[in-house]
Scaffold this motif. Structure first.
Motif, PDB file in Angstrom:
ATOM      1  N   ARG A  26      14.596  25.930  -4.167  1.00 34.54           N
ATOM      2  CA  ARG A  26      13.725  26.109  -5.455  1.00 34.54           C
ATOM      3  C   ARG A  26      12.215  25.286  -5.386  1.00 34.54           C
ATOM      4  O   ARG A  26      11.963  25.796  -6.030  1.00 34.54           O
ATOM      5  N   ASN A  27      12.025  24.594  -5.264  1.00 34.93           N
ATOM      6  CA  ASN A  27      10.716  24.036  -4.651  1.00 34.93           C
ATOM      7  C   ASN A  27       9.508  24.072  -4.114  1.00 34.93           C
ATOM      8  O   ASN A  27       8.336  24.003  -3.474  1.00 34.93           O
ATOM      9  N   VAL A  28      10.244  25.113  -2.964  1.00 31.49           N
ATOM     10  CA  VAL A  28       9.837  26.163  -1.719  1.00 31.49           C
ATOM     11  C   VAL A  28       8.347  27.426  -2.852  1.00 31.49           C
ATOM     12  O   VAL A  28       8.934  27.710  -3.701  1.00 31.49           O
ATOM     13  N   VAL A  29       7.566  27.061  -2.788  1.00 34.10           N
ATOM     14  CA  VAL A  29       5.881  27.673  -3.189  1.00 34.10           C
ATOM     15  C   VAL A  29       6.315  28.609  -2.584  1.00 34.10           C
ATOM     16  O   VAL A  29       6.409  29.066  -0.959  1.00 34.10           O
ATOM     17  N   VAL A  30       6.032  29.425  -3.528  1.00 31.17           N
ATOM     18  CA  VAL A  30       5.774  31.089  -2.979  1.00 31.17           C
ATOM     19  C   VAL A  30       4.535  32.090  -2.874  1.00 31.17           C
ATOM     20  O   VAL A  30       3.876  31.642  -3.072  1.00 31.17           O
ATOM     21  N   GLU A  31       5.344  32.782  -1.194  1.00 35.08           N
ATOM     22  CA  GLU A  31       3.970  32.432  -0.645  1.00 35.08           C
ATOM     23  C   GLU A  31       3.537  34.818  -1.192  1.00 35.08           C
ATOM     24  O   GLU A  31       4.244  35.113  -1.442  1.00 35.08           O
ATOM     25  N   LYS A  32       2.453  34.093  -1.213  1.00 38.25           N
ATOM     26  CA  LYS A  32       1.320  35.742  -0.765  1.00 38.25           C
ATOM     27  C   LYS A  32       2.306  36.719   0.020  1.00 38.25           C
ATOM     28  O   LYS A  32       1.995  36.694   1.223  1.00 38.25           O
ATOM     29  N   GLU A  33       3.208  37.869  -0.580  1.00 40.07           N
ATOM     30  CA  GLU A  33       3.447  38.843   0.367  1.00 40.07           C
ATOM     31  C   GLU A  33       2.599  39.872   0.996  1.00 40.07           C
ATOM     32  O   GLU A  33       1.644  39.863   0.126  1.00 40.07           O
ATOM     33  N   THR A  34       2.885  39.962   2.262  1.00 45.25           N
ATOM     34  CA  THR A  34       1.838  40.564   3.205  1.00 45.25           C
ATOM     35  C   THR A  34       2.938  41.806   3.784  1.00 45.25           C
ATOM     36  O   THR A  34       3.543  41.824   3.233  1.00 45.25           O
ATOM     37  N   SER A  35       1.820  42.512   4.353  1.00 46.18           N
ATOM     38  CA  SER A  35       2.993  43.898   5.030  1.00 46.18           C
ATOM     39  C   SER A  35       3.878  43.235   5.999  1.00 46.18           C
ATOM     40  O   SER A  35       4.919  43.773   5.963  1.00 46.18           O
ATOM     41  N   THR A  36       3.526  42.372   6.335  1.00 47.16           N
ATOM     42  CA  THR A  36       3.579  42.031   7.770  1.00 47.16           C
ATOM     43  C   THR A  36       4.456  40.698   7.594  1.00 47.16           C
ATOM     44  O   THR A  36       6.093  41.240   7.997  1.00 47.16           O
ATOM     45  N   ASP A  37       4.533  40.182   6.340  1.00 48.14           N
ATOM     46  CA  ASP A  37       5.775  39.867   5.829  1.00 48.14           C
ATOM     47  C   ASP A  37       6.901  40.451   5.514  1.00 48.14           C
ATOM     48  O   ASP A  37       8.130  40.675   5.708  1.00 48.14           O
ATOM     49  N   ASN A  38       7.155  41.841   4.579  1.00 45.89           N
ATOM     50  CA  ASN A  38       7.587  42.614   4.157  1.00 45.89           C
ATOM     51  C   ASN A  38       8.754  43.426   5.485  1.00 45.89           C
ATOM     52  O   ASN A  38       9.687  43.291   5.233  1.00 45.89           O
TER      53      ASN A  38
END
Length: 270
Positions: A26-38
């Protein structure tokens, strides 16, 4: 996207606990989604689904597992197998049912063939064979349960260890599973009528001997007994004698006495 700090799995930003290891994210910072992550997330999701499908397809059904247990018991009668609690009792009930159906057909045909005119004069006796068969079925199941109970008590006395009664039953039935073949043969011979009934009754005797022999084997088969096996065997023999006497009286009063009365009536009418 959220990345689990423990296992590194990628999840949607709305997920609060890692779906792989259960870590609180719940406290983990949301990372910006990238095409690689997706792509990585979709690949993990695809692999997970494939694993679930493989597990589902490789898991045999209950009856398939039962049949495997059945076949292995023919190959290795005394090598105890893992199985569901119901395997042994389903086998015993099915065999008992098959036997009493065969006995019903044989007895019914014999009564109508040799004493047909007497059953017409005494309509109350026409259903004798059916009622006796129902009673005989429950008597057979009761006898099997009583013998297994006697063997279980002897086993517990000898080894002084906790063992499930269901596991004990499965082991005994597995050791005696050749009876399934003899039961089918006896059933077919009973269907053939009185001409082959004598051989069918010899098979019934063999079935009983094999069942008792399987009880002896299981009771005495384990190593490192806590008490001398001879005393456990004597306890088992004593319990079998008591069971035989009590069961014999019940069987005579519920099944044999009406049949005997029927033949006495027929004899007086002849």
């Amino acid at each position: 996207m959220k990345k689990c700090p423990k296992c590194g799995s990628l999840m949607e930003s709305s997920v609060n606990f890692c779906t792989n290891c259960g870590t609180d994210i719940r406290n983990v910072v949301v990372e910006k989604e990238t095409s690689t992550d997706n792509a990585s997330f979709k690949a993990q999701e695809t692999v997970s689904r494939e694993n679930i499908q493989q597990v589902s397809s490789s898991t045999p059904s209950a009856w398939s597992s039962y049949w495997q247990w059945f076949v292995e018991s023919w190959k290795h009668p005394f090598a105890e197998q893992d199985g569901e609690n119901w395997y042994g009792w389903v086998t015993l009930v099915a065999e008992s049912f098959l036997l009493v159906i065969g006995l019903y057909v044989c007895m019914s045909n014999s009564v109508h063939q040799y004493f047909g005119r007497f059953t017409e004069e005494m309509p109350s006796l026409s259903g004798l064979s059916f009622s006796a068969t129902i009673e005989l079925f429950f008597l057979l199941v009761l006898l099997e349960a009583a013998l297994l109970g006697a063997g279980y008590l002897a086993y517990m006395f000898i080894y002084n260890k906790i063992r499930s009664f269901w596991s004990f039953t499965n082991h005994v039935v597995q050791s005696a599973n050749l009876n399934a073949i003899f039961t089918v043969l006896a059933f077919l011979m009973l269907l053939m009528g009185a001409s082959s009934s004598s051989l069918a009754f010899l098979l019934l005797l063999l079935i009983f001997i094999i069942f008792i022999g399987a009880l002896y084997v299981v009771i005495l088969g384990d190593p490192k007994p806590a008490r001398d096996k001879m005393y456990g065997l004597l306890i088992f023999i004593g319990l079998v004698l008591v069971v035989s006497i009590v069961w014999g009286n019940i069987a005579y009063n519920t099944v044999l006495a009406p049949i005997t009365s029927f033949f006495n009536d027929v004899w007086r009418m002849m």
